[in-house]
Write a protein that holds these residues in place. Structure first.
Motif, PDB file in Angstrom:
ATOM      1  N   SER A 106       0.810  -1.222   0.000  1.00 42.63           N
ATOM      2  CA  SER A 106       0.000   0.000   0.000  1.00 42.63           C
ATOM      3  C   SER A 106       0.844   1.274   0.000  1.00 42.63           C
ATOM      4  O   SER A 106       0.331   2.347   0.323  1.00 42.63           O
ATOM      5  N   VAL A 109      -0.566   4.243  -2.059  1.00 45.98           N
ATOM      6  CA  VAL A 109      -1.685   4.933  -1.413  1.00 45.98           C
ATOM      7  C   VAL A 109      -1.168   5.886  -0.338  1.00 45.98           C
ATOM      8  O   VAL A 109      -1.662   7.014  -0.195  1.00 45.98           O
ATOM      9  N   LYS A 110      -0.152   5.473   0.406  1.00 47.64           N
ATOM     10  CA  LYS A 110       0.398   6.325   1.462  1.00 47.64           C
ATOM     11  C   LYS A 110       1.013   7.591   0.879  1.00 47.64           C
ATOM     12  O   LYS A 110       0.859   8.675   1.442  1.00 47.64           O
ATOM     13  N   VAL A 112       0.182   9.065  -1.949  1.00 49.10           N
ATOM     14  CA  VAL A 112      -0.909   9.914  -2.429  1.00 49.10           C
ATOM     15  C   VAL A 112      -1.573  10.626  -1.257  1.00 49.10           C
ATOM     16  O   VAL A 112      -1.895  11.822  -1.331  1.00 49.10           O
ATOM     17  N   GLU A 113      -1.758   9.918  -0.149  1.00 53.46           N
ATOM     18  CA  GLU A 113      -2.366  10.540   1.027  1.00 53.46           C
ATOM     19  C   GLU A 113      -1.482  11.653   1.579  1.00 53.46           C
ATOM     20  O   GLU A 113      -1.984  12.666   2.088  1.00 53.46           O
ATOM     21  N   TYR A 157      -5.258   6.465 -10.145  1.00 54.69           N
ATOM     22  CA  TYR A 157      -4.750   5.110  -9.924  1.00 54.69           C
ATOM     23  C   TYR A 157      -4.934   4.309 -11.217  1.00 54.69           C
ATOM     24  O   TYR A 157      -6.034   4.259 -11.772  1.00 54.69           O
ATOM     25  N   THR A 165      -5.975  -3.297  -4.195  1.00 56.71           N
ATOM     26  CA  THR A 165      -5.063  -2.282  -3.666  1.00 56.71           C
ATOM     27  C   THR A 165      -4.363  -1.559  -4.808  1.00 56.71           C
ATOM     28  O   THR A 165      -3.744  -2.210  -5.660  1.00 56.71           O
ATOM     29  N   PRO A 166      -4.430  -0.232  -4.868  1.00 55.56           N
ATOM     30  CA  PRO A 166      -3.727   0.498  -5.929  1.00 55.56           C
ATOM     31  C   PRO A 166      -2.210   0.358  -5.773  1.00 55.56           C
ATOM     32  O   PRO A 166      -1.671   0.542  -4.679  1.00 55.56           O
ATOM     33  N   ALA A 169       0.196   4.962  -9.491  1.00 55.42           N
ATOM     34  CA  ALA A 169      -0.588   6.196  -9.512  1.00 55.42           C
ATOM     35  C   ALA A 169       0.190   7.304 -10.200  1.00 55.42           C
ATOM     36  O   ALA A 169       1.424   7.367 -10.117  1.00 55.42           O
ATOM     37  N   CYS A 171       0.135  11.412 -10.157  1.00 49.56           N
ATOM     38  CA  CYS A 171      -0.410  12.563  -9.438  1.00 49.56           C
ATOM     39  C   CYS A 171       0.029  13.854 -10.118  1.00 49.56           C
ATOM     40  O   CYS A 171       1.200  14.011 -10.475  1.00 49.56           O
TER      41      CYS A 171
END
Length: 254
Positions: A106, A109-110, A112-113, A157, A165-166, A169, A171
Motif C-alpha cells: 500500500s 496509497v500512502k 498519495v495521502e 490510480y 489495492t492500488p 498512480a 499525481c
C-alpha cells in the motif's frame, strides 16, 4: 543583497567537466514546513519532512501572469491605454509517478495521502487556532523552488492488485508561490519588508551570508532566527535561506 529569484534558484557548479566523474542521480523532493507561527508570509516554520519523487519529473510547467486594466473609450477609434495593476504569483505544475508493482503493497496509497494532506491544516497550526496547510518548497539537486502552498492535487490510480489495492498512480500537483513582497507600508504599521532568498553553497556560513547581505557578519543571528536555525554550524548546500530586508533590521534598531 542577493537578488530575489522569480522562479528557481540554483547552487553549485556543473559536475562532470574536464574528465571528472559523471554527475550522480539526484532525486527531487517536496520539502514540507510548518506555516509561520505569526501567520504571516515572512519565513516558513520548522521542517515537517519531505515527499520524495520515486521517479524524477519529465517536465516542469511554470506560469506567471501580469494583470492589466484597459478602459474602453466611447469616442475613440482605438482602445484605451493599458494600466498595470499587479503581478499574479508564480505557479509550478508537475507530475509525480508512484509504482509499487515490485512489492505489491500500500506504499502508493500512502504517498498519495501525503500529497492530499498538503491541502489541509497541520496539527500544530490547528492547536494555535491558526489553521494552515504546510508550506512546500520543490528541491532537485542544487535547484530550489519558491516557498509555496499546494493549491491542487489530482491522483489517478492506474494499476491494482487482485485484491483491489492500488499499486500505481500518477499525481498532478500545482504549487502556488507565497509571495513575500509587500507594497510600500507606513513605517509605523509594523509590516515586514520584502525578504530575499540566499541558496547555500559549499563554504557558506551564516556569518558570510550576513556580511554579503548587510556588510556586517555580526547580524547572522537575525538570519538564523528568520529560518529557525538552532545550529549555525550545520548549513546544507542547496538550502534556501530567507534573508530579512535591511529596512526590517533598521526598524528593530539593529
Amino acid at each position: 543583497m542577493t537578488a530575489s529569484p522569480v522562479t528557481f534558484t540554483a547552487a553549485g557548479s556543473p559536475a562532470g567537466r574536464g574528465g571528472g566523474p559523471p554527475p550522480q542521480l539526484t532525486h527531487a523532493y517536496l520539502q514540507l514546513h510548518e506555516p509561520p507561527r505569526n501567520g504571516g508570509t515572512a519565513s516558513p516554520g520548522p521542517q515537517l519532512g519531505r515527499i520524495p519523487f520515486q521517479f524524477n519529473p519529465k517536465e516542469l510547467a511554470l506560469t506567471k501572469t501580469a494583470k492589466w486594466k484597459r478602459d474602453a473609450q466611447r469616442n475613440a477609434k482605438k482602445s484605451g491605454v493599458p494600466e498595470f495593476t499587479g503581478s499574479d504569483p508564480c505557479k509550478l505544475s508537475l507530475e509525480m509517478f508512484f509504482d509499487a508493482t515490485d512489492t505489491m503493497d500500500s506504499s502508493v496509497v500512502k504517498r498519495v495521502e501525503e500529497l492530499f494532506a498538503c491541502c489541509v491544516p497541520t496539527d500544530a497550526s490547528r492547536q494555535q487556532k491558526k489553521g494552515s496547510p504546510p508550506w512546500v518548497v520543490f528541491h532537485w539537486g542544487g535547484m530550489v523552488g519558491f516557498p509555496s502552498f499546494v493549491s491542487s492535487v489530482s491522483a489517478k490510480y492506474t494499476l491494482f492488485t487482485p485484491g483491489g489495492t492500488p499499486v500505481r498512480a500518477l499525481c498532478t500537483v500545482t504549487l502556488e508561490e507565497i509571495s513575500g513582497e509587500l507594497a510600500g507600508q507606513n513605517p509605523t504599521s509594523g509590516a515586514l519588508a520584502a525578504r530575499d532568498i540566499h541558496v547555500v553553497v559549499a563554504g557558506d556560513t551564516l556569518h558570510s551570508v550576513a556580511y554579503q547581505a548587510y556588510g556586517r557578519a555580526g547580524l547572522w543571528r537575525q538570519i538564523a532566527e528568520a529560518n529557525d536555525i538552532d545550529d549555525p554550524m550545520r548549513l546544507r548546500p542547496g538550502t534556501a535561506l530567507l534573508v530579512p530586508a535591511p529596512e526590517e533590521l533598521s526598524a528593530r534598531g539593529q
